[in-house]
Scaffold this motif. Structure first.
Motif, PDB file in Angstrom:
ATOM      1  N   VAL A  32    -118.683 -31.430  -3.297  1.00  0.00           N
ATOM      2  CA  VAL A  32    -117.995 -30.344  -3.997  1.00  0.00           C
ATOM      3  C   VAL A  32    -116.512 -30.276  -3.623  1.00  0.00           C
ATOM      4  N   PHE A  33    -115.720 -29.936  -4.596  1.00  0.00           N
ATOM      5  CA  PHE A  33    -114.294 -29.702  -4.378  1.00  0.00           C
ATOM      6  C   PHE A  33    -113.991 -28.290  -4.861  1.00  0.00           C
ATOM      7  N   VAL A  34    -113.395 -27.459  -4.016  1.00  0.00           N
ATOM      8  CA  VAL A  34    -113.028 -26.097  -4.443  1.00  0.00           C
ATOM      9  C   VAL A  34    -111.519 -26.031  -4.595  1.00  0.00           C
ATOM     10  N   LEU A  35    -111.099 -25.568  -5.757  1.00  0.00           N
ATOM     11  CA  LEU A  35    -109.669 -25.446  -6.033  1.00  0.00           C
ATOM     12  C   LEU A  35    -109.339 -23.993  -6.284  1.00  0.00           C
ATOM     13  N   SER A  36    -108.222 -23.534  -5.745  1.00  0.00           N
ATOM     14  CA  SER A  36    -107.756 -22.224  -6.157  1.00  0.00           C
ATOM     15  C   SER A  36    -106.518 -22.446  -7.013  1.00  0.00           C
ATOM     16  N   THR A  37    -106.568 -21.921  -8.245  1.00  0.00           N
ATOM     17  CA  THR A  37    -105.408 -22.075  -9.131  1.00  0.00           C
ATOM     18  C   THR A  37    -104.688 -20.745  -9.283  1.00  0.00           C
ATOM     19  N   ASP A  38    -105.198 -19.728  -8.613  1.00  0.00           N
ATOM     20  CA  ASP A  38    -104.555 -18.420  -8.626  1.00  0.00           C
ATOM     21  C   ASP A  38    -103.345 -18.530  -7.701  1.00  0.00           C
ATOM     22  N   SER A  39    -102.159 -18.151  -8.224  1.00  0.00           N
ATOM     23  CA  SER A  39    -100.986 -18.341  -7.363  1.00  0.00           C
ATOM     24  C   SER A  39    -101.051 -17.429  -6.133  1.00  0.00           C
ATOM     25  N   ALA A  40    -101.821 -16.330  -6.243  1.00  0.00           N
ATOM     26  CA  ALA A  40    -102.049 -15.518  -5.045  1.00  0.00           C
ATOM     27  C   ALA A  40    -103.309 -16.053  -4.355  1.00  0.00           C
ATOM     28  N   HIS A  41    -103.134 -17.173  -3.660  1.00  0.00           N
ATOM     29  CA  HIS A  41    -104.306 -17.853  -3.081  1.00  0.00           C
ATOM     30  C   HIS A  41    -105.008 -16.997  -2.044  1.00  0.00           C
ATOM     31  N   SER A  42    -106.334 -17.058  -2.042  1.00  0.00           N
ATOM     32  CA  SER A  42    -107.000 -16.344  -0.960  1.00  0.00           C
ATOM     33  C   SER A  42    -108.235 -17.065  -0.456  1.00  0.00           C
ATOM     34  N   ILE A  58    -114.014 -27.983   4.428  1.00  0.00           N
ATOM     35  CA  ILE A  58    -114.324 -26.661   4.978  1.00  0.00           C
ATOM     36  C   ILE A  58    -115.776 -26.572   5.443  1.00  0.00           C
ATOM     37  N   ALA A  59    -116.602 -27.491   4.950  1.00  0.00           N
ATOM     38  CA  ALA A  59    -118.010 -27.563   5.354  1.00  0.00           C
ATOM     39  C   ALA A  59    -118.448 -28.986   4.995  1.00  0.00           C
ATOM     40  N   PRO A  60    -119.560 -29.460   5.532  1.00  0.00           N
ATOM     41  CA  PRO A  60    -119.971 -30.833   5.196  1.00  0.00           C
ATOM     42  C   PRO A  60    -120.087 -31.007   3.684  1.00  0.00           C
ATOM     43  N   GLY A  61    -119.362 -31.965   3.150  1.00  0.00           N
ATOM     44  CA  GLY A  61    -119.425 -32.242   1.713  1.00  0.00           C
ATOM     45  C   GLY A  61    -118.654 -31.263   0.839  1.00  0.00           C
ATOM     46  N   VAL A  62    -117.841 -30.403   1.442  1.00  0.00           N
ATOM     47  CA  VAL A  62    -117.055 -29.455   0.642  1.00  0.00           C
ATOM     48  C   VAL A  62    -115.575 -29.530   1.021  1.00  0.00           C
ATOM     49  N   LEU A  63    -114.765 -29.930   0.040  1.00  0.00           N
ATOM     50  CA  LEU A  63    -113.314 -29.958   0.246  1.00  0.00           C
ATOM     51  C   LEU A  63    -112.701 -28.757  -0.452  1.00  0.00           C
ATOM     52  N   ALA A  64    -111.599 -28.272   0.081  1.00  0.00           N
ATOM     53  CA  ALA A  64    -110.927 -27.139  -0.573  1.00  0.00           C
ATOM     54  C   ALA A  64    -109.426 -27.370  -0.593  1.00  0.00           C
ATOM     55  N   GLN A  65    -108.794 -26.828  -1.635  1.00  0.00           N
ATOM     56  CA  GLN A  65    -107.349 -26.987  -1.796  1.00  0.00           C
ATOM     57  C   GLN A  65    -106.787 -25.778  -2.543  1.00  0.00           C
ATOM     58  N   GLU A  66    -105.645 -25.298  -2.085  1.00  0.00           N
ATOM     59  CA  GLU A  66    -104.930 -24.248  -2.807  1.00  0.00           C
ATOM     60  C   GLU A  66    -103.742 -24.923  -3.488  1.00  0.00           C
ATOM     61  N   VAL A  67    -103.791 -25.002  -4.811  1.00  0.00           N
ATOM     62  CA  VAL A  67    -102.784 -25.781  -5.525  1.00  0.00           C
ATOM     63  C   VAL A  67    -101.450 -25.039  -5.530  1.00  0.00           C
ATOM     64  N   GLU A 107     -97.985 -22.076 -15.486  1.00  0.00           N
ATOM     65  CA  GLU A 107     -98.225 -22.206 -14.054  1.00  0.00           C
ATOM     66  C   GLU A 107     -99.701 -22.524 -13.774  1.00  0.00           C
ATOM     67  N   GLU A 108    -100.574 -21.797 -14.469  1.00  0.00           N
ATOM     68  CA  GLU A 108    -102.002 -22.060 -14.287  1.00  0.00           C
ATOM     69  C   GLU A 108    -102.348 -23.464 -14.761  1.00  0.00           C
ATOM     70  N   LEU A 109    -101.667 -23.861 -15.841  1.00  0.00           N
ATOM     71  CA  LEU A 109    -101.961 -25.185 -16.367  1.00  0.00           C
ATOM     72  C   LEU A 109    -101.608 -26.262 -15.354  1.00  0.00           C
ATOM     73  N   VAL A 110    -100.444 -26.102 -14.737  1.00  0.00           N
ATOM     74  CA  VAL A 110    -100.016 -27.078 -13.740  1.00  0.00           C
ATOM     75  C   VAL A 110    -101.053 -27.107 -12.621  1.00  0.00           C
ATOM     76  N   ALA A 111    -101.515 -25.907 -12.265  1.00  0.00           N
ATOM     77  CA  ALA A 111    -102.522 -25.832 -11.223  1.00  0.00           C
ATOM     78  C   ALA A 111    -103.801 -26.535 -11.674  1.00  0.00           C
ATOM     79  N   LEU A 112    -104.125 -26.349 -12.951  1.00  0.00           N
ATOM     80  CA  LEU A 112    -105.379 -26.941 -13.437  1.00  0.00           C
ATOM     81  C   LEU A 112    -105.308 -28.456 -13.608  1.00  0.00           C
ATOM     82  N   ARG A 113    -104.084 -29.002 -13.605  1.00  0.00           N
ATOM     83  CA  ARG A 113    -103.999 -30.470 -13.594  1.00  0.00           C
ATOM     84  C   ARG A 113    -104.770 -31.004 -12.403  1.00  0.00           C
ATOM     85  N   ALA A 114    -104.848 -30.153 -11.369  1.00  0.00           N
ATOM     86  CA  ALA A 114    -105.566 -30.571 -10.172  1.00  0.00           C
ATOM     87  C   ALA A 114    -107.031 -30.871 -10.471  1.00  0.00           C
TER      88      ALA A 114
END
Ligand SMILES: Nc1ncnc2c1ncn2[C@@H]1O[C@H](COP(=O)(O)OP(=O)(O)OP(=O)(O)O)[C@@H](O)[C@H]1O
Ligand SMILES: [Mg+2]
Length: 386
Positions: A32-42, A58-67, A107-114
């Motif tokens: 799993v990959f978790v992406l936050s595209t909200d500019s107010a990342h949390s 962040i956990a076995p098999g789970v990556l996370a990124q705040e774009v 802005e969200e679109l750029v984030a969603l390119r991720a």
């Protein structure tokens, strides 16, 4: 790769449930990959550890990124914006220019390119997206239409014209209407990116929206509208996640009145959305950290795999009935008086309340007049002359 968009009104629990869905999917063996595209990342706040713009495990098999969307808005795009600013000075009445100038959804679109980048990595089965509140997400979905209209009408003409006309335009003082080549190229790149992201979002096999909702009046009403608008933009919602439901033991005594009110809202939610619902209780404390969020995932999905597609609705479809071609759009809680339909060349403009979509019509119905517009059982049916 499955893409699970978590959206909903501000503060309802999007970030917490996005992480819960991710951890739940990982527990079912998905990478799993978790992406936050909200500019107010949390993501970091909910995990109790920093995340940031580089992927971290962040956990076995789970990556996370705040774009870092703003940082990604590169120089080329500022050029485009500057060009539009100039154009606008010459054509103040053009709404399309104005919309582009503020770049709704960019802005969200750029984030969603991720999301596309995650897909290209090829090592993840599920990409969970913690989106900005629904308003921004809907603006993002509108962007491709705005760009296409612009591309199709103004920009393409200008491009053809520019080669021939630039010297003339310069002489007669119209130079500002002819974009320099680097602006055209930047624009085409942007358009390409929009199309890539859109291909992913509008593919109901790949992408499902999960609407996070609380059992409270204002939230339910807004979420109904969001459901309709997502559908209008062609994004399939496959589940509603009801968060912060008073647990039975808290529903007696002091909270009895709240609980009774919530039950009415829960009934309302059950009637409002034609997709499965998953429910998570109001916890005694904030679910922070992997353990608490994994427990939230179990409370929400029980034995279900969060990566599954829970409803196989297609929000927009072309169907044939009694020899007539109909374009159907899932639009619950909308009356036909809220809907405005018109054709423009090979495109169909559909306005529903505050949202507008321009749908490229397939060859089989282009050029045909709209004969009927009806809403029946939550489905808008637009009939074309045969
Ligand atoms: N089921 C729950 N029980 C108790 N607290 C919760 C629950 N779900 C979320 N919270 C808490 O509620 C707060 C808001 O949740 P969260 O940040 O996930 O919402 P959000 O929709 O992402 O908000 P925003 O719109 O600001 O991004 C957080 O403090 C979170 O820990
Ligand atoms: Mg959030």
């Amino acid at each position: 790769m499955r893409v699970l968009l978590h959206t909903g009104k501000g503060g309802v629990g999007k970030t917490s449930l996005a992480l819960a869905s991710a951890l739940g999917a990982a527990a079912h063996g998905h990478r799993v990959f978790v992406l936050s595209t909200d500019s107010a990342h949390s993501l970091g706040d909910a995990l109790g550890r920093p995340v940031g713009p580089q992927p971290v495990e962040i956990a076995p098999g789970v990556l996370a990124q705040e774009v870092a969307a703003l940082a990604e808005l590169d120089r080329a795009w500022s050029e485009i914006q500057e060009f539009f600013a100039q154009l606008l000075r010459g054509a103040e009445d053009e709404l399309a220019f104005e919309e582009l100038l503020v770049f709704p959804g960019l802005e969200e679109l750029v984030a969603l390119r991720a999301v596309r980048d995650v897909e290209r990595r090829g090592d993840c089965d599920v990409c969970v997206v913690d989106c900005a509140p629904t308003g921004s997400t809907l603006r993002l979905l509108r962007l491709p239409d705005v760009l296409r209209i612009f591309m199709g009408s103004v920009f393409a003409t200008k491009r053809r014209a520019s080669k021939l006309l630039k010297p003339v335009a310069d002489r007669v003082g119209l130079g500002r209407f002819v974009a320099p080549d680097d602006v055209f190229e930047a624009f085409e790149r942007l358009y390409g990116d929009v199309e890539d992201v859109r291909q992913i979002l509008l593919d109901e096999d790949r992408t499902s929206a999960r609407l996070v909702v609380n059992p409270a009046r204002v939230v339910v009403e807004e979420t109904r509208r969001s459901f309709a608008y997502l559908s209008l933009y062609g994004v399939a919602t496959d589940a509603v996640l009801v968060n912060r439901v008073l647990p039975a033991e808290a529903a007696r005594g002091y909270f009895a009145t709240w609980a009774a009110r919530e039950r009415r809202e829960l009934d309302e939610i059950a009637e409002s959305f034609p997709v499965p619902r998953f429910q998570a209780p109001l916890l005694a404390r904030e679910p922070i950290g992997i353990e608490a969020l994994s427990a939230l995932a179990r409370a929400l999905y029980a034995e279900e795999d969060p990566a599954r597609r829970f409803a196989d609705t297609r929000p927009i479809r072309l169907v044939k009935r009694d020899g007539r071609t109909l374009l159907e759009i899932e639009l619950r809680h909308t009356s036909v008086t809220d809907v405005d339909v018109s054709t423009r060349g090979d495109e169909l403009m559909v306005r529903v309340g505050g949202a507008q979509r321009c749908i490229a019509l397939p060859g089989s119905v282009t050029g045909r007049a709209v004969e009927s517009v009806q809403i029946d059982a939550g489905v808008l049916a637009i009939g074309f002359a045969s």
